[in-house]
Design an enzyme around this catalytic site. Structure first.
Site, PDB file in Angstrom:
ATOM      1  N   HIS A 204      49.856 -13.545 -40.046  1.00  0.00           N
ATOM      2  CA  HIS A 204      50.925 -14.461 -39.445  1.00  0.00           C
ATOM      3  C   HIS A 204      50.559 -14.628 -37.938  1.00  0.00           C
ATOM      4  O   HIS A 204      51.268 -15.581 -37.308  1.00  0.00           O
ATOM      5  CB  HIS A 204      52.204 -13.441 -39.160  1.00  0.00           C
ATOM      6  CG  HIS A 204      52.939 -13.659 -40.786  1.00  0.00           C
ATOM      7  ND1 HIS A 204      53.901 -12.921 -40.946  1.00  0.00           N
ATOM      8  CD2 HIS A 204      52.611 -14.324 -41.920  1.00  0.00           C
ATOM      9  CE1 HIS A 204      54.407 -13.228 -42.105  1.00  0.00           C
ATOM     10  NE2 HIS A 204      53.548 -13.932 -42.755  1.00  0.00           N
TER      11      HIS A 204
ATOM     12  N   SER B 192      45.734 -19.881 -60.419  1.00  0.00           N
ATOM     13  CA  SER B 192      46.717 -20.336 -61.037  1.00  0.00           C
ATOM     14  C   SER B 192      47.795 -21.204 -60.121  1.00  0.00           C
ATOM     15  O   SER B 192      48.555 -22.129 -60.579  1.00  0.00           O
ATOM     16  CB  SER B 192      47.451 -19.512 -61.744  1.00  0.00           C
ATOM     17  OG  SER B 192      48.159 -18.405 -60.917  1.00  0.00           O
TER      18      SER B 192
ATOM     19  N   ASP C 256      43.523 -15.734 -59.584  1.00  0.00           N
ATOM     20  CA  ASP C 256      42.933 -16.623 -60.677  1.00  0.00           C
ATOM     21  C   ASP C 256      43.035 -18.060 -60.514  1.00  0.00           C
ATOM     22  O   ASP C 256      43.220 -18.783 -61.504  1.00  0.00           O
ATOM     23  CB  ASP C 256      43.663 -16.074 -62.089  1.00  0.00           C
ATOM     24  CG  ASP C 256      45.210 -16.269 -62.085  1.00  0.00           C
ATOM     25  OD1 ASP C 256      45.943 -16.710 -61.145  1.00  0.00           O
ATOM     26  OD2 ASP C 256      45.894 -16.145 -63.074  1.00  0.00           O
TER      27      ASP C 256
ATOM     28  N   ASP D 281      53.348 -17.025 -34.064  1.00  0.00           N
ATOM     29  CA  ASP D 281      52.524 -16.368 -33.007  1.00  0.00           C
ATOM     30  C   ASP D 281      52.726 -17.397 -31.585  1.00  0.00           C
ATOM     31  O   ASP D 281      52.025 -18.183 -31.630  1.00  0.00           O
ATOM     32  CB  ASP D 281      51.106 -16.118 -33.188  1.00  0.00           C
ATOM     33  CG  ASP D 281      50.607 -15.412 -31.814  1.00  0.00           C
ATOM     34  OD1 ASP D 281      51.189 -15.160 -30.866  1.00  0.00           O
ATOM     35  OD2 ASP D 281      49.379 -14.719 -32.086  1.00  0.00           O
TER      36      ASP D 281
ATOM     37  N   HIS E  80      49.691 -16.222 -51.993  1.00  0.00           N
ATOM     38  CA  HIS E  80      50.475 -16.491 -53.109  1.00  0.00           C
ATOM     39  C   HIS E  80      49.924 -16.518 -54.220  1.00  0.00           C
ATOM     40  O   HIS E  80      50.749 -16.147 -55.475  1.00  0.00           O
ATOM     41  CB  HIS E  80      51.082 -17.713 -52.615  1.00  0.00           C
ATOM     42  CG  HIS E  80      52.158 -17.636 -51.485  1.00  0.00           C
ATOM     43  ND1 HIS E  80      53.567 -18.341 -51.711  1.00  0.00           N
ATOM     44  CD2 HIS E  80      52.214 -17.132 -50.426  1.00  0.00           C
ATOM     45  CE1 HIS E  80      54.240 -18.108 -50.684  1.00  0.00           C
ATOM     46  NE2 HIS E  80      53.467 -17.319 -49.907  1.00  0.00           N
TER      47      HIS E  80
ATOM     48  N   GLY F 103      47.967 -12.700 -60.185  1.00  0.00           N
ATOM     49  CA  GLY F 103      46.609 -12.094 -59.861  1.00  0.00           C
ATOM     50  C   GLY F 103      45.622 -13.088 -59.238  1.00  0.00           C
ATOM     51  O   GLY F 103      45.942 -14.506 -59.369  1.00  0.00           O
TER      52      GLY F 103
END
Length: 326
Positions: A193, A76, A74, A245, A66, A72
Site C-alpha cells: 500500500h 483468471s 492462474d 501513502d 486479486h 489461485g
C-alpha cells in the site's frame, strides 16, 4: 522397522499435502530452454509502461494479489466475459486499474512473438508484479515459474476471498491463512500500500460516519483526516482516487509502517495492524528496519505466487490472456 515405516508415511503425507496445495511445483528456471529471454522481454514491456504512467506499479501488484486470492495464481482475473460475469466483473474487482491489465496483455503479446504458446499469462503476471516493485525502488527477487492458466473465471467466486477495508486483525489472519500465508506475510504484503491508491468510497465511512459519537475515526491523525476530507468531500465522485501513502507515494519503501504509527493508515484494515497489540510489534519492526521489511516482503511474494497454482492438465497456456478459449 515400524518407526522407519511411520517416518516414510509421514514424509509421503507431507508431500501429498504440498502437491494438493500446489507447492513445490514451480522452479525459477522453468523456461531456460523453451523461452530463455522471457523475463527480459517482460521487463522491457513493463519498464516502458512504467515510464508512461506510474499507476502501472500499484495496478499490476494489486492485479496479481486479486488473481491469486480467488482461484489461485492462474490469470483468471484477466479473462473477459461477454456476459459480464467473469472474475474481473465482480464488485470487489471493478476498481482494478486498467494499467495492470494493459501491462500483462502487452507483455504476453511481446512474449508470443518470440516464444509462441510457451509462457502462461499467469507466469507473465507474476514476473510483471516483481518488475514493478523493483522499478518503484523495492526489492528484487527471483520469480518461481511453471504455472498454467486457469480454466474458470466467475464473478461469484470472488465473494469472501478478498480482504475488505474494514477487516480487523482476526479477519485478515483468517483470510490469509486460507492461502498458507502467516500474519507476518500478511503485514509484509500490506506494505504494498506504500505505492497504492484507493477510491474515496472505500474509506469515507472513517471520515463522516464512523460512529454516532465520533463521525471521524479517532484512530486517524486529525491532520491526515482533514487531508482526506479535502480530497474526498461528502457526496464526492466515488471514482476519485487518493494515494494511500501521503508521504512517499511513488517509492516502494517502508514508510507505510511509519504512517500507521502516526495514525495515517487509510483503511481500518491498515491501521489495525498497529492498534492491535498482536501485530503492533511487527509494524514497529518494519518501520524501523527497512531491510527487514524488504526481506519479509520477498518471502511473502514468493509464497503468494504459489497459491492455488495449476500445472499440467489442470490448466492451459492461453495465447490471448483475455480469452479463456484461446
Amino acid at each position: 522397522m515400524d518407526a522407519r515405516k511411520d517416518w516414510f508415511m509421514l514424509i509421503l503425507i507431507v508431500l501429498m499435502m504440498m502437491i494438493r496445495r500446489g507447492e513445490g511445483q514451480l522452479i525459477e528456471n522453468f523456461y531456460s530452454s523453451s523461452c530463455p529471454n522471457v523475463e527480459a522481454i517482460v521487463k522491457q514491456v513493463v519498464t516502458k509502461k512504467f515510464t508512461e504512467t506510474f499507476p502501472t506499479v500499484p495496478a499490476t501488484l494489486r492485479l496479481f494479489f486479486h488473481d491469486c486470492f480467488v482461484t489461485g495464481c492462474d490469470a483468471s482475473i484477466l479473462i473477459s466475459s461477454p456476459n459480464g460475469d467473469a472474475e474481473k466483473d465482480a464488485p470487489d474487482n471493478l476498481s482494478l486499474a486498467g494499467d495492470g491489465f494493459d501491462t500483462v496483455i502487452k507483455a504476453k503479446q511481446a512474449v508470443e512473438q518470440q516464444c509462441p504458446n510457451v509462457v502462461s499469462c499467469a507466469d507473465i503476471l507474476a514476473i510483471a508484479a516483481r518488475d514493478v516493485v523493483v522499478l518503484a525502488g523495492g526489492p528484487s527477487f527471483n520469480v518461481e515459474l511453471g504455472r498454467r492458466d486457469g480454466l474458470i473465471s466467475k464473478s461469484s467466486l470472488v465473494t469472501g476471498n478478498l480482504p475488505e477495508p474494514n477487516f480487523n486483525l482476526a479477519q485478515l489472519n483468517t483470510l490469509f491463512a486460507k492461502n498458507n500465508l502467516t500474519q507476518i506475510d500478511m503485514i509484509a504484503l500490506s506494505g504494498a500500500h506504500t505505492v497504492g491508491f484507493s477510491h474515496c468510497n472505500r474509506f469515507a465511512n472513517r471520515l463522516y460516519s464512523f460512529s454516532p459519537s465520533s463521525p471521524v475515526d479517532p484512530s486517524l491523525d486529525p491532520n491526515y483526516a482533514k487531508q482526506l476530507m479535502e480530497a474526498c468531500p461528502q457526496n464526492v465522485d466515488p471514482t476519485i482516487a487518493v494515494d494511500m501513502d501521503p508521504t512517499t507515494a511513488r517509492t516502494f519503501d517502508n514508510m507505510y509502517y511509519q504512517n500507521l504509527i502516526d495514525g495515517k493508515g487509510m483503511f481500518t484494515s491498515d491501521e489495525v495492524l498497529f492498534t492491535d497489540s498482536k501485530s503492533k510489534s511487527t509494524v514497529i519492526e518494519f518501520a524501523n528496519n527497512p531491510e527487514d521489511f524488504k526481506a519479509a516482503f520477498t518471502v511473502a511474494m514468493r509464497k503468494l505466487g504459489r497459491v492455488g497454482i495449476k500445472i499440467g492438465n489442470q490448466g492451459r497456456i492461453r495465447i490471448d490472456c483475455t480469452d479463456i478459449n484461446s
